[in-house]
Each structure stands twice: as C-alpha cells, then as structure tokens.
Scaffold this active site. Sequence first.
Site, PDB file in Angstrom:
ATOM      1  N   HIS A   1      93.037  52.474  -9.736  1.00  6.33           N
ATOM      2  CA  HIS A   1      93.613  53.208 -10.864  1.00  6.33           C
ATOM      3  C   HIS A   1      94.668  54.170 -10.379  1.00  6.33           C
ATOM      4  O   HIS A   1      94.546  54.775  -9.325  1.00  6.33           O
ATOM      5  CB  HIS A   1      92.541  53.947 -11.666  1.00  6.33           C
ATOM      6  CG  HIS A   1      91.614  54.811 -10.848  1.00  6.33           C
ATOM      7  ND1 HIS A   1      90.601  54.282 -10.092  1.00  6.33           N
ATOM      8  CD2 HIS A   1      91.574  56.142 -10.663  1.00  6.33           C
ATOM      9  CE1 HIS A   1      89.957  55.260  -9.484  1.00  6.33           C
ATOM     10  NE2 HIS A   1      90.522  56.406  -9.796  1.00  6.33           N
TER      11      HIS A   1
ATOM     12  N   HIS B   1      96.551  57.592 -11.345  1.00  2.00           N
ATOM     13  CA  HIS B   1      96.564  58.780 -12.200  1.00  2.00           C
ATOM     14  C   HIS B   1      98.022  59.103 -12.510  1.00  2.00           C
ATOM     15  O   HIS B   1      98.837  59.259 -11.588  1.00  2.00           O
ATOM     16  CB  HIS B   1      95.972  59.989 -11.471  1.00  2.00           C
ATOM     17  CG  HIS B   1      94.513  59.879 -11.128  1.00  2.00           C
ATOM     18  ND1 HIS B   1      93.524  60.511 -11.860  1.00  2.00           N
ATOM     19  CD2 HIS B   1      93.881  59.240 -10.111  1.00  2.00           C
ATOM     20  CE1 HIS B   1      92.350  60.259 -11.302  1.00  2.00           C
ATOM     21  NE2 HIS B   1      92.528  59.487 -10.243  1.00  2.00           N
TER      22      HIS B   1
ATOM     23  N   ASP C   1      92.435  60.216 -19.323  1.00  2.00           N
ATOM     24  CA  ASP C   1      91.303  60.613 -18.495  1.00  2.00           C
ATOM     25  C   ASP C   1      90.379  61.527 -19.305  1.00  2.00           C
ATOM     26  O   ASP C   1      90.845  62.398 -20.029  1.00  2.00           O
ATOM     27  CB  ASP C   1      91.828  61.343 -17.238  1.00  2.00           C
ATOM     28  CG  ASP C   1      90.780  61.421 -16.140  1.00  2.00           C
ATOM     29  OD1 ASP C   1      90.994  60.820 -15.073  1.00  2.00           O
ATOM     30  OD2 ASP C   1      89.732  62.078 -16.354  1.00  2.00           O
TER      31      ASP C   1
ATOM     32  N   GLN D   1      88.204  59.043  -4.103  1.00  2.00           N
ATOM     33  CA  GLN D   1      88.027  58.016  -5.137  1.00  2.00           C
ATOM     34  C   GLN D   1      86.577  57.989  -5.608  1.00  2.00           C
ATOM     35  O   GLN D   1      85.663  57.898  -4.780  1.00  2.00           O
ATOM     36  CB  GLN D   1      88.423  56.638  -4.571  1.00  2.00           C
ATOM     37  CG  GLN D   1      88.349  55.526  -5.615  1.00  2.00           C
ATOM     38  CD  GLN D   1      88.828  54.183  -5.079  1.00  2.00           C
ATOM     39  OE1 GLN D   1      89.155  54.047  -3.895  1.00  2.00           O
ATOM     40  NE2 GLN D   1      88.854  53.184  -5.945  1.00  2.00           N
ATOM     41  N   SER D   2      86.395  58.062  -6.934  1.00  2.00           N
ATOM     42  CA  SER D   2      85.028  58.059  -7.464  1.00  2.00           C
ATOM     43  C   SER D   2      84.708  56.810  -8.276  1.00  2.00           C
ATOM     44  O   SER D   2      83.538  56.515  -8.507  1.00  2.00           O
ATOM     45  CB  SER D   2      84.776  59.313  -8.309  1.00  2.00           C
ATOM     46  OG  SER D   2      85.631  59.331  -9.432  1.00  2.00           O
ATOM     47  N   VAL D   3      85.728  56.098  -8.731  1.00  2.00           N
ATOM     48  CA  VAL D   3      85.500  54.844  -9.475  1.00  2.00           C
ATOM     49  C   VAL D   3      86.133  53.711  -8.670  1.00  2.00           C
ATOM     50  O   VAL D   3      87.343  53.749  -8.389  1.00  2.00           O
ATOM     51  CB  VAL D   3      86.122  54.912 -10.890  1.00  2.00           C
ATOM     52  CG1 VAL D   3      85.912  53.581 -11.618  1.00  2.00           C
ATOM     53  CG2 VAL D   3      85.518  56.060 -11.697  1.00  2.00           C
TER      54      VAL D   3
ATOM     55  N   ASN E   1      93.955  57.850  -5.581  1.00  2.00           N
ATOM     56  CA  ASN E   1      92.918  58.235  -4.628  1.00  2.00           C
ATOM     57  C   ASN E   1      92.278  56.965  -4.066  1.00  2.00           C
ATOM     58  O   ASN E   1      91.975  56.030  -4.815  1.00  2.00           O
ATOM     59  CB  ASN E   1      91.860  59.099  -5.325  1.00  2.00           C
ATOM     60  CG  ASN E   1      92.443  60.404  -5.844  1.00  2.00           C
ATOM     61  OD1 ASN E   1      93.338  60.979  -5.224  1.00  2.00           O
ATOM     62  ND2 ASN E   1      91.957  60.861  -6.978  1.00  2.00           N
TER      63      ASN E   1
HETATM   64  P1  AMP Z   1      89.076  59.019  -8.996  1.00  2.00           P
HETATM   65  O1  AMP Z   1      88.305  60.252  -8.640  1.00  2.00           O
HETATM   66  O2  AMP Z   1      90.440  58.981  -8.417  1.00  2.00           O
HETATM   67  O3  AMP Z   1      88.270  57.762  -8.718  1.00  2.00           O
HETATM   68  O4  AMP Z   1      89.307  59.105 -10.573  1.00  2.00           O
HETATM   69  C1  AMP Z   1      88.408  58.644 -11.519  1.00  2.00           C
HETATM   70  C2  AMP Z   1      88.816  59.284 -12.808  1.00  2.00           C
HETATM   71  O5  AMP Z   1      88.196  58.602 -13.871  1.00  2.00           O
HETATM   72  C3  AMP Z   1      88.419  60.761 -12.945  1.00  2.00           C
HETATM   73  O6  AMP Z   1      89.580  61.543 -13.153  1.00  2.00           O
HETATM   74  C4  AMP Z   1      87.494  60.765 -14.167  1.00  2.00           C
HETATM   75  O7  AMP Z   1      87.647  61.915 -14.959  1.00  2.00           O
HETATM   76  C5  AMP Z   1      87.934  59.509 -14.897  1.00  2.00           C
HETATM   77  N1  AMP Z   1      86.944  58.883 -15.761  1.00  2.00           N
HETATM   78  C6  AMP Z   1      85.654  58.598 -15.470  1.00  2.00           C
HETATM   79  N2  AMP Z   1      85.065  57.989 -16.500  1.00  2.00           N
HETATM   80  C7  AMP Z   1      86.018  57.857 -17.462  1.00  2.00           C
HETATM   81  C8  AMP Z   1      86.032  57.318 -18.783  1.00  2.00           C
HETATM   82  N3  AMP Z   1      84.931  56.756 -19.321  1.00  2.00           N
HETATM   83  N4  AMP Z   1      87.175  57.383 -19.506  1.00  2.00           N
HETATM   84  C9  AMP Z   1      88.281  57.943 -18.973  1.00  2.00           C
HETATM   85  N5  AMP Z   1      88.334  58.476 -17.742  1.00  2.00           N
HETATM   86  C10 AMP Z   1      87.216  58.445 -16.988  1.00  2.00           C
END
Ligand code: AMP
Length: 115
Positions: free
Chosen positions: A101, A103, A31, A95-97, A88
Amino acid sequence: MAEKTIFKRIIDGEINADVVYEDELCMAFRDVAPQAPTHVLVIPKKEIASVAELADEDQPLIGHLYLAIRNIAKELGLAEGGYRVVVNTGQDGGQSVNHLHFHLLGGRALSWPPG
Ligand code: AMP
C-alpha cells in the site's frame, strides 16, 4: 490457506471503506487513522505483501499505481501544495498490513526526517 489481510477483505467487499478511486487494477480509500488532513491508501488488487515481494512482472502495475496516485492527488486538491507518498516495508519500515500500500498524505506541511 493464509488468512486474508484487512485490505484483501476491503477489495473483496467484506469490509467497508471510504473509497475515493477504483479501477480494474487498484483501489484507493481513506485511512481510518489519518496522519494528515488528507490520508489515502492506494493498493493493488493483486495480492502482493510488500515492496520486497514485488516480481519483475509487476513493473507495469507499479507504474499504473503511481499514475493513479498522481490523478488522485490532483482530484483531492493536493497537487498544488504538494504531498508525500510513503511505502512502509517490513518490520523496521513500520509496515503493519502485509498487502502492498502507498500512503498518500497531504493537506499540511509534512516534516522530515520521519521518526
Ligand atoms: P502501514 O503501517 O504502513 O502498514 O499502514 C497500514 C495503514 O492501514 C495504517 O495507516 C492504518 O491506519 C490503516 N488501516 C488499517 N485498517 C484499515 C481499514 N480497515 N481501513 C482503512 N485504513 C486502515
């Protein structure tokens, strides 16, 4: 067509990541904003937005991902001390992406409950 997520761009090799494991079905990379001494994201190569979007046919894939997590945790020296796996999901889940995934967090004692 919907825009690619940042994780799909990593899978496609368009963005670099610190990859710690890869096979035909999944990838694991560190991450960029680690929340613990070891913080790895394990993702399926298949585009699945979240746990909520899983199909019944994804059952073996999820088993594969969890066994990969077990192996990566061992490889990174987390197995003895323990670790946490967090997924998440959706807005309230933080969840932001929008690409499924897991963690994998370890290397320190993690508190509970989460915020
Ligand atoms: P979530 O908030 O559960 O969706 O987690 C998304 C995670 O992706 C966060 O912990 C970010 O720090 C991580 N993240 C976003 N962009 C990247 C990237 N390019 N490489 C690695 N981790 C990333």
